[in-house]
Design an enzyme around this catalytic site. Structure first.
Site, mmCIF file in Angstrom:
data_model
loop_
_atom_site.group_PDB
_atom_site.id
_atom_site.type_symbol
_atom_site.label_atom_id
_atom_site.label_comp_id
_atom_site.label_asym_id
_atom_site.label_seq_id
_atom_site.Cartn_x
_atom_site.Cartn_y
_atom_site.Cartn_z
ATOM 1 N N TYR A 8 0.833 -1.209 0.000
ATOM 2 C CA TYR A 8 0.000 0.000 0.000
ATOM 3 C C TYR A 8 0.862 1.252 0.000
ATOM 4 O O TYR A 8 0.669 2.147 0.826
ATOM 5 C CB TYR A 8 -0.912 0.028 1.231
ATOM 6 C CG TYR A 8 -1.690 -1.246 1.457
ATOM 7 C CD1 TYR A 8 -2.640 -1.682 0.536
ATOM 8 C CD2 TYR A 8 -1.466 -2.023 2.592
ATOM 9 C CE1 TYR A 8 -3.356 -2.855 0.741
ATOM 10 C CE2 TYR A 8 -2.179 -3.199 2.803
ATOM 11 C CZ TYR A 8 -3.124 -3.608 1.879
ATOM 12 O OH TYR A 8 -3.827 -4.757 2.093
ATOM 13 N N TYR A 136 -13.799 -4.849 4.042
ATOM 14 C CA TYR A 136 -12.501 -5.245 3.491
ATOM 15 C C TYR A 136 -12.354 -6.749 3.697
ATOM 16 O O TYR A 136 -12.481 -7.245 4.813
ATOM 17 C CB TYR A 136 -11.337 -4.511 4.174
ATOM 18 C CG TYR A 136 -9.993 -5.023 3.683
ATOM 19 C CD1 TYR A 136 -9.442 -4.546 2.499
ATOM 20 C CD2 TYR A 136 -9.311 -6.016 4.377
ATOM 21 C CE1 TYR A 136 -8.234 -5.046 2.018
ATOM 22 C CE2 TYR A 136 -8.107 -6.520 3.906
ATOM 23 C CZ TYR A 136 -7.580 -6.036 2.730
ATOM 24 O OH TYR A 136 -6.390 -6.535 2.260
ATOM 25 N N LYS A 259 -5.320 -13.924 10.625
ATOM 26 C CA LYS A 259 -4.618 -12.942 11.466
ATOM 27 C C LYS A 259 -4.174 -13.454 12.841
ATOM 28 O O LYS A 259 -3.085 -13.994 12.949
ATOM 29 C CB LYS A 259 -5.465 -11.678 11.576
ATOM 30 C CG LYS A 259 -5.489 -10.926 10.241
ATOM 31 C CD LYS A 259 -5.705 -9.439 10.388
ATOM 32 C CE LYS A 259 -5.394 -8.714 9.108
ATOM 33 N NZ LYS A 259 -6.535 -8.490 8.217
#
Ligand code: PLP
Length: 417
Positions: A8, A136, A259
């Site tokens: 990003y 997202y 995660k």
């Protein structure tokens, strides 16, 4: 010119990244010896802090026994044990665990599973998803197609991505009626509804209530759509329970996890299916099988890390720590409500958010926070804290104080534009 192409990042204009040489407890240690309190658990992964001795010894042991073995035609004790434990902690009959190495892939697998669920039952054309504004779900192509449609992150790929059915999460009675009407009109082409339960994380840390989630589940059931909960960000204690779905008493048909799953040690994720979803793939025909298999799925070291992480959830008071984090953040940040440019303050579990009225310049604020000894990375229009659950009281104070100072600084910073 740099060899590492960073995430990003406009490589030409971005500041150079800080080099981390080691991690310790809840901190990152930089080259010059600076210690930064890790306020975002390295993208919400390190729930037990960094280098927890139990995690290290579990992975170290596995390293010496069997670092890797393929899962095609083979299995091993770590993956069997992990699948059994995940089935046990997931709500309802979410018992069938398909492993992968990242959250995006877990989402891809969920989408594929949902589409084939209908195909295997002879139903044609149900290959699209209802997803939500501000969501997202990852950066791979399928996942991108169900992210927020207006998000700058994936705007270039409009024509390249599958067209999906994004909607705002309904709030009022009218909105729910409208939402249900929309579902009703599109049932023949929808495979399911995909939602990040309670917290839309990377899309701006937007929250919705357990009641809203429960009603969305109800509508999915009423109209025979699969409900996919993407718990990649919310799973493993982040919202105060093991999974956010539990808070709303929701049992999705398919759940994605990632995660925090390995306590931030190694990449591992999974797509967990309920019995009836799994059953739709059982037949005498090879073509009914789920044709997917990431090379490193079920990697023994990653599974050992995930098993060790579950040990710590069992043996250390993680969820109580999350509740304490929530209480402290609320006490320290709630007074910002009503401050200039502050739109909202919200806390759920170990996600504490201050939403402001402008898009934040990430580079500027990262530097600001590093100067204050903390690692925070605002996203869109939010300052947020998502610390390791093991964060110490003094460290959490430092994080909250830095956010409070940032919000007070915001006004003078805005004037300079
Ligand atoms: C981070 C995230 C993903 C993607 O996970 P990766 O491991 O980065 O591929 C998917 N869904 C949600 C909700 C996430 O927060």
């Amino acid at each position: 010119m740099p060899n590492v192409w960073r995430p990003y990042c406009q490589m030409q204009t971005a500041k150079l990244p800080r080099t981390v040489v080691s991690t310790e407890g809840n901190c990152l240690v930089l080259e010059d010896g600076t210690r930064l309190v890790d306020g975002i658990s390295c993208w919400w992964t390190t729930c037990h802090g960094h280098r927890h001795p139990h995690m290290i010894s579990a992975v170290e042991q596995q390293l010496h026994v069997m670092p890797h073995v393929m899962l095609g035609g083979l299995t091993h004790p770590q993956v069997e044990r992990l699948a059994e434990r995940i089935a046990k902690i997931c709500p309802g009959d979410l018992d069938h665990v398909f492993f992968s190495d990242s959250g995006s892939v877990a989402v891809e697998v969920a989408m594929k599973m949902a589409v084939q669920f209908w195909i295997n039952q002879g139903v044609r054309g149900r290959d699209r998803f209802l997803s939500f504004v501000d969501s997202y779900h990852g950066d791979t192509t399928g996942a991108m197609s169900i992210c927020d449609p207006n998000d700058g992150m994936h705007a270039h790929f409009k024509g390249f991505l599958l067209e999906q059915y994004p909607r705002a999460i309904p709030v009022s009675e009218e909105e729910f009626a409208e939402f249900e009407h929309f579902v009703l009109q599109n049932t023949e082409c929808l495979a399911g509804i995909v939602i990040e339960p309670l917290v839309q994380a990377a899309g701006g840390l937007r929250f919705h209530t357990p009641q809203q989630l429960k009603r969305i589940e109800f509508i999915a059931r009423a109209h025979n759509l699969l409900l996919i909960c993407d718990e990649v960000a919310t799973g493993f204690g982040r919202t105060g329970k093991m999974f956010a779905s539990e808070i709303a008493d929701v049992v999705p048909d398919i759940m994605c996890i990632g995660k925090g799953m390995s306590g931030g040690m190694l990449g591992i994720a999974a797509t967990v299916a309920r019995r009836h979803v799994f059953d739709a793939f059982q037949s005498q025909r090879d073509e009914d099988a789920l044709m997917h298999g990431p090379t490193f799925m079920g990697n023994p070291m990653a599974c050992a890390a995930a098993n060790a992480s579950l040990d710590l959830f069992e043996n250390e008071p993680r969820l109580n720590q999350v509740a304490e984090i929530a209480a402290t953040c609320l006490r320290k940040l709630e007074p910002l409500r009503g401050a200039p440019h502050v739109r909202d303050v919200r806390v759920l579990g170990a996600f504490a958010v201050v939403e402001v009225e402008c898009v934040l310049d990430q580079d500027y604020w990262m530097t600001f926070f590093v100067e204050r000894g903390v690692w925070l990375r605002p996203t869109r229009d939010v300052f947020y804290i998502a610390p390791p659950f093991t964060i110490q009281a003094a460290e959490l104070d430092t994080l909250c104080d830095a956010v409070v100072e940032a919000v007070h600084r915001l006004e003078s910073h805005l004037k300079t534009f």
